[in-house]
Design an enzyme around this catalytic site. Structure first.
Site, PDB file in Angstrom:
ATOM      1  N   GLU A 125      35.296  39.499  41.011  1.00 51.06           N
ATOM      2  CA  GLU A 125      34.106  38.865  41.192  1.00 51.06           C
ATOM      3  C   GLU A 125      33.566  38.455  42.516  1.00 51.06           C
ATOM      4  O   GLU A 125      32.470  38.512  42.959  1.00 51.06           O
ATOM      5  CB  GLU A 125      33.625  37.795  39.939  1.00 51.06           C
ATOM      6  CG  GLU A 125      33.641  38.056  38.691  1.00 51.06           C
ATOM      7  CD  GLU A 125      35.035  38.115  37.984  1.00 51.06           C
ATOM      8  OE1 GLU A 125      35.971  38.214  38.577  1.00 51.06           O
ATOM      9  OE2 GLU A 125      34.955  38.213  36.792  1.00 51.06           O
ATOM     10  N   GLU A 172      38.908  39.162  31.330  1.00 48.13           N
ATOM     11  CA  GLU A 172      38.633  38.164  30.677  1.00 48.13           C
ATOM     12  C   GLU A 172      38.488  38.483  29.193  1.00 48.13           C
ATOM     13  O   GLU A 172      38.873  37.783  28.222  1.00 48.13           O
ATOM     14  CB  GLU A 172      37.116  37.455  31.033  1.00 48.13           C
ATOM     15  CG  GLU A 172      37.269  36.943  32.523  1.00 48.13           C
ATOM     16  CD  GLU A 172      35.884  36.664  33.153  1.00 48.13           C
ATOM     17  OE1 GLU A 172      34.925  37.349  33.045  1.00 48.13           O
ATOM     18  OE2 GLU A 172      35.830  35.521  33.558  1.00 48.13           O
ATOM     19  N   ALA A 211      31.566  43.067  33.564  1.00 47.34           N
ATOM     20  CA  ALA A 211      30.033  42.910  33.438  1.00 47.34           C
ATOM     21  C   ALA A 211      29.306  43.985  34.127  1.00 47.34           C
ATOM     22  O   ALA A 211      29.826  44.517  35.336  1.00 47.34           O
ATOM     23  CB  ALA A 211      29.648  41.364  33.662  1.00 47.34           C
TER      24      ALA A 211
HETATM   25  C1  HXC Z   1      28.310  48.791  36.380  1.00 52.94           C
HETATM   26  C2  HXC Z   1      30.147  50.221  36.751  1.00 52.94           C
HETATM   27  C3  HXC Z   1      31.025  48.989  36.716  1.00 52.94           C
HETATM   28  C4  HXC Z   1      30.394  47.800  36.458  1.00 52.94           C
HETATM   29  C5  HXC Z   1      32.100  50.820  37.409  1.00 52.94           C
HETATM   30  N1  HXC Z   1      30.806  51.416  37.248  1.00 52.94           N
HETATM   31  N2  HXC Z   1      32.261  49.454  37.099  1.00 52.94           N
HETATM   32  N3  HXC Z   1      28.746  50.106  36.700  1.00 52.94           N
HETATM   33  N4  HXC Z   1      29.009  47.473  36.250  1.00 52.94           N
HETATM   34  N5  HXC Z   1      30.990  46.894  36.688  1.00 52.94           N
HETATM   35  C6  HXC Z   1      30.322  52.642  37.294  1.00 52.94           C
HETATM   36  C7  HXC Z   1      30.018  52.987  38.489  1.00 52.94           C
HETATM   37  O1  HXC Z   1      28.913  52.515  39.227  1.00 52.94           O
HETATM   38  C8  HXC Z   1      29.937  54.542  38.387  1.00 52.94           C
HETATM   39  O2  HXC Z   1      28.783  55.022  38.083  1.00 52.94           O
HETATM   40  C9  HXC Z   1      30.814  54.920  37.239  1.00 52.94           C
HETATM   41  O3  HXC Z   1      30.917  53.532  36.487  1.00 52.94           O
HETATM   42  C10 HXC Z   1      32.246  55.249  37.679  1.00 52.94           C
HETATM   43  O4  HXC Z   1      32.727  54.349  38.670  1.00 52.94           O
HETATM   44  P1  HXC Z   1      33.318  54.625  40.240  1.00 52.94           P
HETATM   45  O5  HXC Z   1      33.197  53.382  41.178  1.00 52.94           O
HETATM   46  O6  HXC Z   1      32.711  55.931  40.726  1.00 52.94           O
HETATM   47  O7  HXC Z   1      34.894  54.972  39.891  1.00 52.94           O
HETATM   48  P2  HXC Z   1      36.253  54.757  40.669  1.00 52.94           P
HETATM   49  O8  HXC Z   1      36.007  55.082  42.128  1.00 52.94           O
HETATM   50  O9  HXC Z   1      37.075  55.459  39.838  1.00 52.94           O
HETATM   51  O10 HXC Z   1      36.236  53.117  40.658  1.00 52.94           O
HETATM   52  C11 HXC Z   1      36.383  52.476  39.514  1.00 52.94           C
HETATM   53  C12 HXC Z   1      36.408  50.789  39.714  1.00 52.94           C
HETATM   54  C13 HXC Z   1      35.057  50.552  40.453  1.00 52.94           C
HETATM   55  C14 HXC Z   1      37.574  50.259  40.494  1.00 52.94           C
HETATM   56  C15 HXC Z   1      36.377  50.344  38.098  1.00 52.94           C
HETATM   57  O11 HXC Z   1      33.868  51.206  39.659  1.00 52.94           O
HETATM   58  C16 HXC Z   1      34.635  49.134  40.556  1.00 52.94           C
HETATM   59  O12 HXC Z   1      35.260  48.399  41.289  1.00 52.94           O
HETATM   60  N6  HXC Z   1      33.755  48.530  39.615  1.00 52.94           N
HETATM   61  C17 HXC Z   1      33.231  47.192  39.544  1.00 52.94           C
HETATM   62  C18 HXC Z   1      34.462  46.341  39.290  1.00 52.94           C
HETATM   63  C19 HXC Z   1      33.809  44.824  39.298  1.00 52.94           C
HETATM   64  O13 HXC Z   1      33.615  44.396  40.548  1.00 52.94           O
HETATM   65  N7  HXC Z   1      34.073  44.338  38.211  1.00 52.94           N
HETATM   66  C20 HXC Z   1      33.513  42.961  38.105  1.00 52.94           C
HETATM   67  C21 HXC Z   1      32.120  42.648  37.625  1.00 52.94           C
HETATM   68  S1  HXC Z   1      31.392  41.074  37.613  1.00 52.94           S
HETATM   69  P3  HXC Z   1      28.167  56.219  38.811  1.00 52.94           P
HETATM   70  O14 HXC Z   1      26.804  56.193  38.084  1.00 52.94           O
HETATM   71  O15 HXC Z   1      28.205  55.901  40.345  1.00 52.94           O
HETATM   72  O16 HXC Z   1      28.694  57.362  38.341  1.00 52.94           O
HETATM   73  C22 HXC Z   1      32.074  40.429  36.284  1.00 52.94           C
HETATM   74  C23 HXC Z   1      31.656  39.125  35.722  1.00 52.94           C
HETATM   75  C24 HXC Z   1      31.909  38.604  34.264  1.00 52.94           C
HETATM   76  O17 HXC Z   1      32.761  41.038  35.188  1.00 52.94           O
HETATM   77  C25 HXC Z   1      31.313  37.386  33.945  1.00 52.94           C
HETATM   78  C26 HXC Z   1      30.840  37.238  32.704  1.00 52.94           C
HETATM   79  C27 HXC Z   1      29.509  37.890  32.462  1.00 52.94           C
END
Ligand code: HXC
Length: 262
Positions: A136, A116, A69
């Site tokens: 999460e 998911e 998300a």
């Molecule tokens: C918003 C995101 C994002 C996310 C990545 N980006 N994941 N933006 N929401 N979930 C954006 C980053 O901010 C960044 O933007 C760009 O994508 C590239 O990401 P980087 O982190 O610079 O790349 P990298 O170092 O290769 O790492 C990739 C990654 C990491 C491992 C995927 O980005 C990450 O850990 N993302 C979050 C994963 C996460 O926690 N997902 C769960 C979310 S909660 P900029 O502008 O800085 O370039 C969820 C709940 C669902 O899903 C429930 C139902 C709704």
């Protein structure tokens, strides 16, 4: 119809074709915001309604199926907003109403809502570089789109707890071993193999395909005796279809069946 966060395409040359949906927010690793989920729902329903489509493929980019998300979009939400709007059920559950098979093709990360979403697909093909996780907990919340429910059903409680509580990610090989994905393929072949599988599905009788999906999904919702009864009734209903007559006649006459032509 065109979308801002997705690409759609149609493949195949048989009577039934494959609709391909590609998540396309490359700058945010396909983070799933409301616009994307609304458009995804609309694209899925459009293919589901289209009589020329027999199977749907849902994929992302080489780096990311989806990184979850959109954290930037939801960081300022409060309880009142998410509870009163029933955040996510509005546009995340559309995929559950799709009656045609959906093949997920995962390359790169499928994290949080991305994992998911992959689990909501009927069949999942993973590239060798695919990674699955439920991070999460690292941002102060829990999985909210089925991670705590579908993951233990897919991989068992022990592995699901490990992933959900410690943010341990699974690579593609382990995901296949555990039953989270159907097949693992080299990245340069995964889409071609998914299209070939979709074409195979499109070549079978559309009603038998839909009934198979319906019956398997019932296995997760009903006690065994009810599931078996549903299966039997659906099996009986196949005898009202032209494809049953075509399939069985083709078998006894040693010819190839031609489904979905009438
Ligand atoms: C918003 C995101 C994002 C996310 C990545 N980006 N994941 N933006 N929401 N979930 C954006 C980053 O901010 C960044 O933007 C760009 O994508 C590239 O990401 P980087 O982190 O610079 O790349 P990298 O170092 O290769 O790492 C990739 C990654 C990491 C491992 C995927 O980005 C990450 O850990 N993302 C979050 C994963 C996460 O926690 N997902 C769960 C979310 S909660 P900029 O502008 O800085 O370039 C969820 C709940 C669902 O899903 C429930 C139902 C709704």
């Amino acid at each position: 119809m065109s979308y801002e966060t997705l690409l759609t395409d149609i493949h195949g040359d048989g009577p039934l074709k494959t609709g391909v949906i590609t998540l396309n927010r490359p700058k945010a690793m396909n983070a799933l915001n409301d616009q994307l989920m609304d458009e995804l729902g609309a694209a899925l329903l459009a293919f589901d309604r289209d009589d020329a489509i027999g199977c749907i493929i849902l994929t992302g980019s080489e780096k990311a199926f989806a990184a979850g998300a959109d954290i930037a979009a939801m960081k300022d939400y409060d309880f009142q907003k998410v509870y009163s709007s029933n955040y996510i059920s509005r546009n995340w559950e559309t995929i559950r109403s799709v009656r045609k098979p959906v093949i997920g093709v995962v390359q790169g990360v499928a994290l949080g809502g991305g994992c998911e979403l992959a689990m909501m697909c009927d069949v999942v093909f993973a590239a060798e570089n695919a990674k699955f996780g439920q991070p999460e907990i690292t941002i102060g919340v829990i999985a909210g789109a089925g991670g705590t429910q579908r993951l233990p059903r897919a991989v068992g409680k022990a592995k699901a707890m490990d992933m959900l509580l410690t943010n341990r990610w699974m690579d593609a090989a382990e995901a296949e071993r555990c039953g989270l994905v159907s097949r693992v393929l080299p990245a340069d072949r995964v889409m071609a193999e998914a299209l070939a599988a979709a074409e195979k599905i499109c070549g079978f009788g559309r009603l038998a395909v839909m009934a198979t999906k319906e019956a398997v999904n019932a296995a997760y919702e009903t006690p065994l005796s009810q599931g078996l009864q549903l299966e039997r009734r659906l099996f009986h209903s196949m005898f009202g279809t032209a494809d049953q007559r075509e399939g069985m006649d083709a078998f006894v006459n040693k010819r190839k069946p031609a489904f979905n032509r009438g």
